[in-house]
Design a protein around this motif. Structure first.
Motif, PDB file in Angstrom:
ATOM      1  N   THR A  27      42.672  45.466  41.011  1.00  0.00           N
ATOM      2  CA  THR A  27      43.055  44.062  41.104  1.00  0.00           C
ATOM      3  C   THR A  27      44.306  43.943  41.952  1.00  0.00           C
ATOM      4  O   THR A  27      44.785  44.930  42.512  1.00  0.00           O
ATOM      5  CB  THR A  27      43.235  43.443  39.710  1.00  0.00           C
ATOM      6  OG1 THR A  27      43.311  42.021  39.833  1.00  0.00           O
ATOM      7  CG2 THR A  27      44.455  43.989  39.005  1.00  0.00           C
ATOM      8  N   ASN A  28      44.852  42.739  42.039  1.00  0.00           N
ATOM      9  CA  ASN A  28      46.071  42.534  42.828  1.00  0.00           C
ATOM     10  C   ASN A  28      47.299  42.471  41.926  1.00  0.00           C
ATOM     11  O   ASN A  28      47.188  42.506  40.704  1.00  0.00           O
ATOM     12  CB  ASN A  28      45.937  41.293  43.713  1.00  0.00           C
ATOM     13  CG  ASN A  28      45.720  40.021  42.916  1.00  0.00           C
ATOM     14  OD1 ASN A  28      46.370  39.770  41.915  1.00  0.00           O
ATOM     15  ND2 ASN A  28      44.771  39.214  43.363  1.00  0.00           N
ATOM     16  N   SER A  29      48.466  42.361  42.543  1.00  0.00           N
ATOM     17  CA  SER A  29      49.720  42.408  41.779  1.00  0.00           C
ATOM     18  C   SER A  29      49.907  41.181  40.892  1.00  0.00           C
ATOM     19  O   SER A  29      50.562  41.276  39.843  1.00  0.00           O
ATOM     20  CB  SER A  29      50.910  42.573  42.725  1.00  0.00           C
ATOM     21  OG  SER A  29      50.958  41.510  43.653  1.00  0.00           O
ATOM     22  N   SER A  67      44.051  36.911  46.295  1.00  0.00           N
ATOM     23  CA  SER A  67      44.648  36.063  45.262  1.00  0.00           C
ATOM     24  C   SER A  67      44.584  34.595  45.684  1.00  0.00           C
ATOM     25  O   SER A  67      45.269  33.759  45.106  1.00  0.00           O
ATOM     26  CB  SER A  67      46.102  36.470  45.016  1.00  0.00           C
ATOM     27  OG  SER A  67      46.873  36.266  46.179  1.00  0.00           O
ATOM     28  N   ASN A  68      43.767  34.299  46.698  1.00  0.00           N
ATOM     29  CA  ASN A  68      43.682  32.929  47.213  1.00  0.00           C
ATOM     30  C   ASN A  68      42.248  32.385  47.159  1.00  0.00           C
ATOM     31  O   ASN A  68      41.860  31.570  47.981  1.00  0.00           O
ATOM     32  CB  ASN A  68      44.210  32.884  48.643  1.00  0.00           C
ATOM     33  CG  ASN A  68      43.417  33.769  49.578  1.00  0.00           C
ATOM     34  OD1 ASN A  68      42.594  34.567  49.156  1.00  0.00           O
ATOM     35  ND2 ASN A  68      43.675  33.633  50.860  1.00  0.00           N
ATOM     36  N   LEU A  69      41.491  32.834  46.173  1.00  0.00           N
ATOM     37  CA  LEU A  69      40.109  32.377  46.033  1.00  0.00           C
ATOM     38  C   LEU A  69      40.064  30.985  45.400  1.00  0.00           C
ATOM     39  O   LEU A  69      41.035  30.544  44.787  1.00  0.00           O
ATOM     40  CB  LEU A  69      39.317  33.372  45.177  1.00  0.00           C
ATOM     41  CG  LEU A  69      39.254  34.800  45.711  1.00  0.00           C
ATOM     42  CD1 LEU A  69      38.617  35.718  44.678  1.00  0.00           C
ATOM     43  CD2 LEU A  69      38.495  34.849  47.021  1.00  0.00           C
ATOM     44  N   THR A  70      38.934  30.313  45.545  1.00  0.00           N
ATOM     45  CA  THR A  70      38.762  28.969  45.004  1.00  0.00           C
ATOM     46  C   THR A  70      37.540  28.929  44.099  1.00  0.00           C
ATOM     47  O   THR A  70      36.503  29.494  44.417  1.00  0.00           O
ATOM     48  CB  THR A  70      38.578  27.955  46.156  1.00  0.00           C
ATOM     49  OG1 THR A  70      39.771  27.949  46.939  1.00  0.00           O
ATOM     50  CG2 THR A  70      38.302  26.567  45.636  1.00  0.00           C
ATOM     51  N   LYS A  71      37.709  28.261  42.960  1.00  0.00           N
ATOM     52  CA  LYS A  71      36.571  27.986  42.080  1.00  0.00           C
ATOM     53  C   LYS A  71      36.783  26.598  41.492  1.00  0.00           C
ATOM     54  O   LYS A  71      37.811  26.341  40.863  1.00  0.00           O
ATOM     55  CB  LYS A  71      36.439  29.008  40.974  1.00  0.00           C
ATOM     56  CG  LYS A  71      35.204  28.726  40.109  1.00  0.00           C
ATOM     57  CD  LYS A  71      34.912  29.811  39.127  1.00  0.00           C
ATOM     58  CE  LYS A  71      33.646  29.475  38.358  1.00  0.00           C
ATOM     59  NZ  LYS A  71      33.370  30.467  37.348  1.00  0.00           N
ATOM     60  N   GLY A  72      35.834  25.729  41.730  1.00  0.00           N
ATOM     61  CA  GLY A  72      35.953  24.357  41.249  1.00  0.00           C
ATOM     62  C   GLY A  72      37.171  23.676  41.839  1.00  0.00           C
ATOM     63  O   GLY A  72      37.384  23.689  43.044  1.00  0.00           O
ATOM     64  N   THR A  73      38.008  23.110  40.962  1.00  0.00           N
ATOM     65  CA  THR A  73      39.214  22.421  41.423  1.00  0.00           C
ATOM     66  C   THR A  73      40.401  23.356  41.562  1.00  0.00           C
ATOM     67  O   THR A  73      41.458  22.944  42.020  1.00  0.00           O
ATOM     68  CB  THR A  73      39.584  21.284  40.462  1.00  0.00           C
ATOM     69  OG1 THR A  73      39.801  21.835  39.158  1.00  0.00           O
ATOM     70  CG2 THR A  73      38.484  20.232  40.403  1.00  0.00           C
ATOM     71  N   ALA A  74      40.241  24.617  41.171  1.00  0.00           N
ATOM     72  CA  ALA A  74      41.320  25.610  41.318  1.00  0.00           C
ATOM     73  C   ALA A  74      41.265  26.154  42.739  1.00  0.00           C
ATOM     74  O   ALA A  74      40.660  27.180  43.005  1.00  0.00           O
ATOM     75  CB  ALA A  74      41.166  26.722  40.291  1.00  0.00           C
ATOM     76  N   ALA A 132      32.538  42.248  38.940  1.00  0.00           N
ATOM     77  CA  ALA A 132      33.767  41.602  39.385  1.00  0.00           C
ATOM     78  C   ALA A 132      33.968  40.257  38.704  1.00  0.00           C
ATOM     79  O   ALA A 132      33.013  39.571  38.357  1.00  0.00           O
ATOM     80  CB  ALA A 132      33.736  41.388  40.892  1.00  0.00           C
ATOM     81  N   ILE A 133      35.234  39.920  38.529  1.00  0.00           N
ATOM     82  CA  ILE A 133      35.655  38.572  38.148  1.00  0.00           C
ATOM     83  C   ILE A 133      36.305  38.004  39.405  1.00  0.00           C
ATOM     84  O   ILE A 133      37.149  38.672  40.017  1.00  0.00           O
ATOM     85  CB  ILE A 133      36.697  38.582  37.015  1.00  0.00           C
ATOM     86  CG1 ILE A 133      36.185  39.314  35.774  1.00  0.00           C
ATOM     87  CG2 ILE A 133      37.109  37.160  36.659  1.00  0.00           C
ATOM     88  CD1 ILE A 133      37.259  39.538  34.717  1.00  0.00           C
ATOM     89  N   LYS A 134      35.945  36.792  39.796  1.00  0.00           N
ATOM     90  CA  LYS A 134      36.492  36.212  41.017  1.00  0.00           C
ATOM     91  C   LYS A 134      37.246  34.908  40.778  1.00  0.00           C
ATOM     92  O   LYS A 134      37.554  34.203  41.725  1.00  0.00           O
ATOM     93  CB  LYS A 134      35.367  35.962  42.022  1.00  0.00           C
ATOM     94  CG  LYS A 134      34.609  37.197  42.427  1.00  0.00           C
ATOM     95  CD  LYS A 134      33.483  36.841  43.355  1.00  0.00           C
ATOM     96  CE  LYS A 134      32.598  38.041  43.621  1.00  0.00           C
ATOM     97  NZ  LYS A 134      31.425  37.677  44.411  1.00  0.00           N
ATOM     98  N   ASP A 135      37.534  34.611  39.514  1.00  0.00           N
ATOM     99  CA  ASP A 135      38.180  33.323  39.234  1.00  0.00           C
ATOM    100  C   ASP A 135      39.331  33.434  38.226  1.00  0.00           C
ATOM    101  O   ASP A 135      39.513  32.575  37.375  1.00  0.00           O
ATOM    102  CB  ASP A 135      37.139  32.318  38.737  1.00  0.00           C
ATOM    103  CG  ASP A 135      36.452  32.756  37.458  1.00  0.00           C
ATOM    104  OD1 ASP A 135      36.657  33.908  37.006  1.00  0.00           O
ATOM    105  OD2 ASP A 135      35.704  31.942  36.895  1.00  0.00           O
ATOM    106  N   ILE A 136      40.122  34.493  38.355  1.00  0.00           N
ATOM    107  CA  ILE A 136      41.286  34.646  37.489  1.00  0.00           C
ATOM    108  C   ILE A 136      42.391  33.761  38.036  1.00  0.00           C
ATOM    109  O   ILE A 136      42.863  33.968  39.151  1.00  0.00           O
ATOM    110  CB  ILE A 136      41.750  36.106  37.423  1.00  0.00           C
ATOM    111  CG1 ILE A 136      40.625  37.007  36.917  1.00  0.00           C
ATOM    112  CG2 ILE A 136      42.987  36.233  36.547  1.00  0.00           C
ATOM    113  CD1 ILE A 136      40.893  38.496  37.089  1.00  0.00           C
TER     114      ILE A 136
END
Length: 139
Positions: A27-29, A67-74, A132-136
């Motif tokens: 994952t990322n930091s 760390s700049n992914l988008t899901k829905g309104t996030a 994978a989880i893509k919406d943390i």
């Protein structure tokens, strides 16, 4: 990030008979920081990530994981986490290694410039060995 989601990654890989080899999380930091600050269970003094491990496996941290992914309104505030058997990732080299030695371009500085060019590819032998989880949410 939640403990249930972390464990669900392992369960997904296990359902595909992928729980063997060199298993780890990546994952990322931002996610790693959140895991170090959040307990596994509210009120219990064990954190999601301790000593570079979670759920019994190593956690590798690299900001190559977005760390700049988008899901829905996030929009632009979601991160990813991957769990899997990294022995199933192949990094073949092809085309050899080219070395270029240039003693002229930086001659006024007394520098010899050396450039190495290598050609690699990345492939996954068994994709079912990864989840994978893509919406943390990280912001």
């Amino acid at each position: 990030i939640s403990w249930a989601n972390i464990v669900a990654l392992e369960s997904t890989v296990g359902a595909a008979n992928g729980l063997f080899g060199r298993l780890a999380y990546v994952t990322n930091s931002k996610v790693a920081g959140a895991m170090k600050a959040n307990p596994q269970v509210a009120g219990y003094p064990r954190y999601m990530m301790e000593d570079g491990r979670t759920n019994g496996f190593d956690v590798h941290v690299t900001n190559a994981i977005p760390s700049n992914l988008t899901k829905g309104t996030a929009s632009g505030v979601c991160s990813a986490m991957i769990f899997g058997n990294f022995e199933e990732v192949l990094v073949p080299q092809w085309g050899g290694l080219d070395m270029i030695v240039d003693p002229f371009s930086s001659k006024a500085k007394g520098v010899v410039e050396v450039t190495a060019i290598a050609y690699h590819d990345v492939c996954v032998r068994r994709p079912a060995c990864f989840a994978a989880i893509k919406d943390i949410k990280t912001a």
